[in-house]
Each structure stands twice: as structure tokens, then as C-alpha cells.
Scaffold this motif. Sequence first.
Motif, PDB file in Angstrom:
ATOM      1  N   VAL A  71      44.311  50.503  39.312  1.00  0.00           N
ATOM      2  CA  VAL A  71      43.206  49.541  39.406  1.00  0.00           C
ATOM      3  C   VAL A  71      42.476  49.537  38.077  1.00  0.00           C
ATOM      4  CG1 VAL A  71      40.946  49.098  40.453  1.00  0.00           C
ATOM      5  CG2 VAL A  71      42.910  49.653  41.902  1.00  0.00           C
ATOM      6  N   GLY A  72      42.157  48.348  37.590  1.00  0.00           N
ATOM      7  CA  GLY A  72      41.436  48.232  36.328  1.00  0.00           C
ATOM      8  C   GLY A  72      40.327  47.202  36.405  1.00  0.00           C
ATOM      9  N   ILE A  73      39.468  47.237  35.420  1.00  0.00           N
ATOM     10  CA  ILE A  73      38.417  46.227  35.266  1.00  0.00           C
ATOM     11  C   ILE A  73      38.585  45.593  33.894  1.00  0.00           C
ATOM     12  CG2 ILE A  73      35.941  45.854  34.878  1.00  0.00           C
ATOM     13  CD1 ILE A  73      35.376  47.905  37.052  1.00  0.00           C
ATOM     14  N   TYR A  74      38.499  44.271  33.852  1.00  0.00           N
ATOM     15  CA  TYR A  74      38.501  43.555  32.575  1.00  0.00           C
ATOM     16  C   TYR A  74      37.215  42.742  32.485  1.00  0.00           C
ATOM     17  CZ  TYR A  74      39.405  40.080  28.989  1.00  0.00           C
ATOM     18  OH  TYR A  74      39.285  39.276  27.880  1.00  0.00           O
ATOM     19  N   ASP A  75      36.463  42.969  31.418  1.00  0.00           N
ATOM     20  CA  ASP A  75      35.224  42.215  31.190  1.00  0.00           C
ATOM     21  C   ASP A  75      35.481  41.174  30.114  1.00  0.00           C
ATOM     22  OD1 ASP A  75      32.635  41.318  31.049  1.00  0.00           O
ATOM     23  OD2 ASP A  75      31.960  42.936  29.743  1.00  0.00           O
ATOM     24  N   GLY A  76      35.549  39.901  30.532  1.00  0.00           N
ATOM     25  CA  GLY A  76      35.859  38.822  29.606  1.00  0.00           C
ATOM     26  C   GLY A  76      34.777  38.575  28.576  1.00  0.00           C
ATOM     27  N   LYS A  77      33.546  38.960  28.870  1.00  0.00           N
ATOM     28  CA  LYS A  77      32.448  38.733  27.915  1.00  0.00           C
ATOM     29  C   LYS A  77      32.592  39.623  26.692  1.00  0.00           C
ATOM     30  CE  LYS A  77      29.020  37.215  31.323  1.00  0.00           C
ATOM     31  NZ  LYS A  77      27.700  37.496  31.943  1.00  0.00           N
ATOM     32  N   SER A  78      32.998  40.860  26.919  1.00  0.00           N
ATOM     33  CA  SER A  78      33.123  41.808  25.803  1.00  0.00           C
ATOM     34  C   SER A  78      34.572  42.085  25.430  1.00  0.00           C
ATOM     35  CB  SER A  78      32.453  43.139  26.182  1.00  0.00           C
ATOM     36  OG  SER A  78      33.091  43.720  27.317  1.00  0.00           O
ATOM     37  N   ASP A  79      35.517  41.461  26.177  1.00  0.00           N
ATOM     38  CA  ASP A  79      36.949  41.709  25.995  1.00  0.00           C
ATOM     39  C   ASP A  79      37.228  43.215  26.032  1.00  0.00           C
ATOM     40  OD1 ASP A  79      39.633  41.095  25.643  1.00  0.00           O
ATOM     41  OD2 ASP A  79      39.507  41.127  23.462  1.00  0.00           O
ATOM     42  N   THR A  80      36.686  43.859  27.071  1.00  0.00           N
ATOM     43  CA  THR A  80      36.827  45.302  27.227  1.00  0.00           C
ATOM     44  C   THR A  80      37.501  45.604  28.559  1.00  0.00           C
ATOM     45  OG1 THR A  80      34.754  45.578  26.000  1.00  0.00           O
ATOM     46  CG2 THR A  80      35.588  47.507  27.167  1.00  0.00           C
ATOM     47  N   LYS A  81      38.261  46.709  28.602  1.00  0.00           N
ATOM     48  CA  LYS A  81      39.006  47.068  29.806  1.00  0.00           C
ATOM     49  C   LYS A  81      38.783  48.536  30.142  1.00  0.00           C
ATOM     50  CE  LYS A  81      43.079  47.843  26.881  1.00  0.00           C
ATOM     51  NZ  LYS A  81      42.356  47.556  25.646  1.00  0.00           N
ATOM     52  N   TRP A  82      38.914  48.818  31.430  1.00  0.00           N
ATOM     53  CA  TRP A  82      38.824  50.188  31.917  1.00  0.00           C
ATOM     54  C   TRP A  82      39.878  50.390  32.994  1.00  0.00           C
ATOM     55  CZ3 TRP A  82      34.741  46.970  31.111  1.00  0.00           C
ATOM     56  CH2 TRP A  82      33.736  47.392  30.222  1.00  0.00           C
ATOM     57  N   LEU A  83      40.351  51.614  33.148  1.00  0.00           N
ATOM     58  CA  LEU A  83      41.258  51.959  34.237  1.00  0.00           C
ATOM     59  C   LEU A  83      40.601  52.989  35.140  1.00  0.00           C
ATOM     60  CD1 LEU A  83      44.806  52.354  32.635  1.00  0.00           C
ATOM     61  CD2 LEU A  83      44.158  50.750  34.441  1.00  0.00           C
ATOM     62  N   LEU A  84      40.740  52.782  36.441  1.00  0.00           N
ATOM     63  CA  LEU A  84      40.326  53.806  37.393  1.00  0.00           C
ATOM     64  C   LEU A  84      41.287  54.989  37.234  1.00  0.00           C
ATOM     65  CD1 LEU A  84      38.542  54.495  39.918  1.00  0.00           C
ATOM     66  CD2 LEU A  84      40.409  53.546  41.296  1.00  0.00           C
ATOM     67  N   PRO A  85      40.768  56.207  37.076  1.00  0.00           N
ATOM     68  CA  PRO A  85      41.662  57.359  36.920  1.00  0.00           C
ATOM     69  C   PRO A  85      42.681  57.430  38.048  1.00  0.00           C
ATOM     70  CG  PRO A  85      39.414  57.998  36.459  1.00  0.00           C
ATOM     71  CD  PRO A  85      39.350  56.591  36.985  1.00  0.00           C
ATOM     72  N   GLU A  86      43.840  57.971  37.742  1.00  0.00           N
ATOM     73  CA  GLU A  86      44.914  58.069  38.728  1.00  0.00           C
ATOM     74  C   GLU A  86      44.432  58.815  39.970  1.00  0.00           C
ATOM     75  OE1 GLU A  86      49.179  58.514  37.294  1.00  0.00           O
ATOM     76  OE2 GLU A  86      48.051  59.419  35.632  1.00  0.00           O
ATOM     77  N   GLY A  87      45.018  58.456  41.093  1.00  0.00           N
ATOM     78  CA  GLY A  87      44.639  59.075  42.356  1.00  0.00           C
ATOM     79  C   GLY A  87      44.692  58.036  43.458  1.00  0.00           C
ATOM     80  N   GLU A  88      44.200  58.398  44.630  1.00  0.00           N
ATOM     81  CA  GLU A  88      44.222  57.486  45.765  1.00  0.00           C
ATOM     82  C   GLU A  88      43.390  56.245  45.477  1.00  0.00           C
ATOM     83  OE1 GLU A  88      42.982  57.284  50.511  1.00  0.00           O
ATOM     84  OE2 GLU A  88      42.396  58.996  49.264  1.00  0.00           O
ATOM     85  N   ILE A  89      43.945  55.088  45.805  1.00  0.00           N
ATOM     86  CA  ILE A  89      43.200  53.831  45.626  1.00  0.00           C
ATOM     87  C   ILE A  89      42.514  53.529  46.956  1.00  0.00           C
ATOM     88  CG2 ILE A  89      43.342  51.389  45.013  1.00  0.00           C
ATOM     89  CD1 ILE A  89      45.838  52.033  43.386  1.00  0.00           C
ATOM     90  N   SER A  90      41.411  54.218  47.178  1.00  0.00           N
ATOM     91  CA  SER A  90      40.656  54.057  48.423  1.00  0.00           C
ATOM     92  C   SER A  90      39.533  53.045  48.222  1.00  0.00           C
ATOM     93  CB  SER A  90      40.060  55.394  48.856  1.00  0.00           C
ATOM     94  OG  SER A  90      39.117  55.841  47.898  1.00  0.00           O
ATOM     95  N   THR A  91      39.037  52.521  49.322  1.00  0.00           N
ATOM     96  CA  THR A  91      37.909  51.591  49.255  1.00  0.00           C
ATOM     97  C   THR A  91      36.722  52.242  48.567  1.00  0.00           C
ATOM     98  OG1 THR A  91      38.623  50.488  51.296  1.00  0.00           O
ATOM     99  CG2 THR A  91      36.326  50.174  50.622  1.00  0.00           C
TER     100      THR A  91
END
Length: 246
Positions: free
Chosen positions: A205-225
Motif C-alpha cells: 500500500v502506498g500514498i502518492y501526493d500529486g501536489k508535491s509529487d511525493t510518495k510513501w510506502l506502508l511498511p511491509e506487514g499485514e494490510i489491515s484496515t
Amino acid sequence: MPGALFLCLLVSSVIAAEKDSALPRLNNTKDVEAFIDSAEVVVIGFLEGEESYGYKELVEAVKQVSSVPAAICPVKEVWAEYNLSSDAITLFRKADNHQENIDLSEAKNLKADGIVNFISVNEIRYITEYNQVTAVGLFNSEVKTHLLLLANKGSKDFVELKERLGALAPEYTGKFLFVLLNGALKSNLKPLEYFGLKPKDLPRVGIYDGKSDTKWLLPEGEISTERVREFCESFLRGELKVSSYY
């Protein structure tokens, strides 16, 4: 003769009913609001009637995009509630509370294929699968931050993850667009590389912020709610740091 007349009237009535039922009629604001609320994406023709420019093209287009409910609102007094002063074909979507219009006074060569494309481009849902068509609507949205589920379609947990994130998405209306990127497609290899990933690394799971053209990844592990919700909240609080998440 009376029997023949009755049959004639009956046939005429059926034909008229079929014609009128091609698109449901919305006769007041309450009807329109209920229709908009009935699905994630809907289309309404704000048209005076079946003879209006654009009606036949809309009916034909809807047959090709059956996943999107469509109706007609012929009552001009209602149009003003949606900032419309003339005939229009309008798409409403819940994912970002957005209204997109085709102003028919400016659409001189309107065709069914054009309406199909209009719907397809703007058919953004609580979780939208990324492709060349939906990319246009996603990046044109006023909501510039995307929560991405990077997963291989067909994998054992794919459907469950999609449903889990789709259920979470309404909490973030107007803040994030939830996007599914199928890592099993060659056409999506570049977006994966942008996150430093390969198909074998998924799901992530990742986040992309189009305003700053920046990305982040959720650290590996269970993709829980809970983890995804906290990931989103951390971004909104401005706590994410690129170095610790990518």
C-alpha cells in the motif's frame, strides 16, 4: 370496431411507455438527490424531453456503459440547484463529491461514443482501478492525494484486499482517492518502479501526493484496515517522512 380501437390504444400506450422508460424521469430535487445517492457514480441528462439534443445519444451511450445508472430530469427549476442554466449531461460521483458536466450548448457534434468516453474517464469510484482511461479522471480530480493498493489481480488475497480498502474509502471522501494498481499488467510496471517495487513484492500500500509529487510506502506487514487507516491519518497529520516510509 371498439375492440380494434382498444387494441390500437393499448399498443400505442405500450410504445409510449417503452419510449418514456428508456431513461427514468426525475421530476423534483428530492428525486434527483435520491438518484445521486443510489450509486457511487450516476449520470443525469438535464434535458427538456426525449426530443432534446443529446437525449438519443445519451440513451445509446448508457447501453454501452450499463454499470452506471442514468436518468433524465426535464424540470428546469431543478437544474439551478446544480448550477446549470442550460441543457447538460452530468456525471455525479461520491468518491470526491464531484460533478462533471457536458454543456450541450457547446457540444456541437455530440455522439454516443463521446458520451461513453466522458463516462469512462470520469467513472471514479471509492476504489478505482488504474488504467489509461481512468488515469485522466484521477489526475484531473481536485483531490490530488491517492491511496494506492498495489496488488496482482488474480492473487489469492486480491479480492479481499480490494473489498477491505473499498470499505475504508468513504471515510476519506474529499481527502484521498483510493486507487487499485494491478501489478500483473506489463503496462503498470513503470508505476511500480516509481515506488521501487516489482510484481513479486506485492501486495503493498502506498500514498502518492500529486501536489508535491511525493510518495510513501506502508511498511511491509499485514494490510489491515487499522494499519491503512493509521497510514492515512499519519499523512493528514503531516507525520510521514520519506526516509522512514520509502
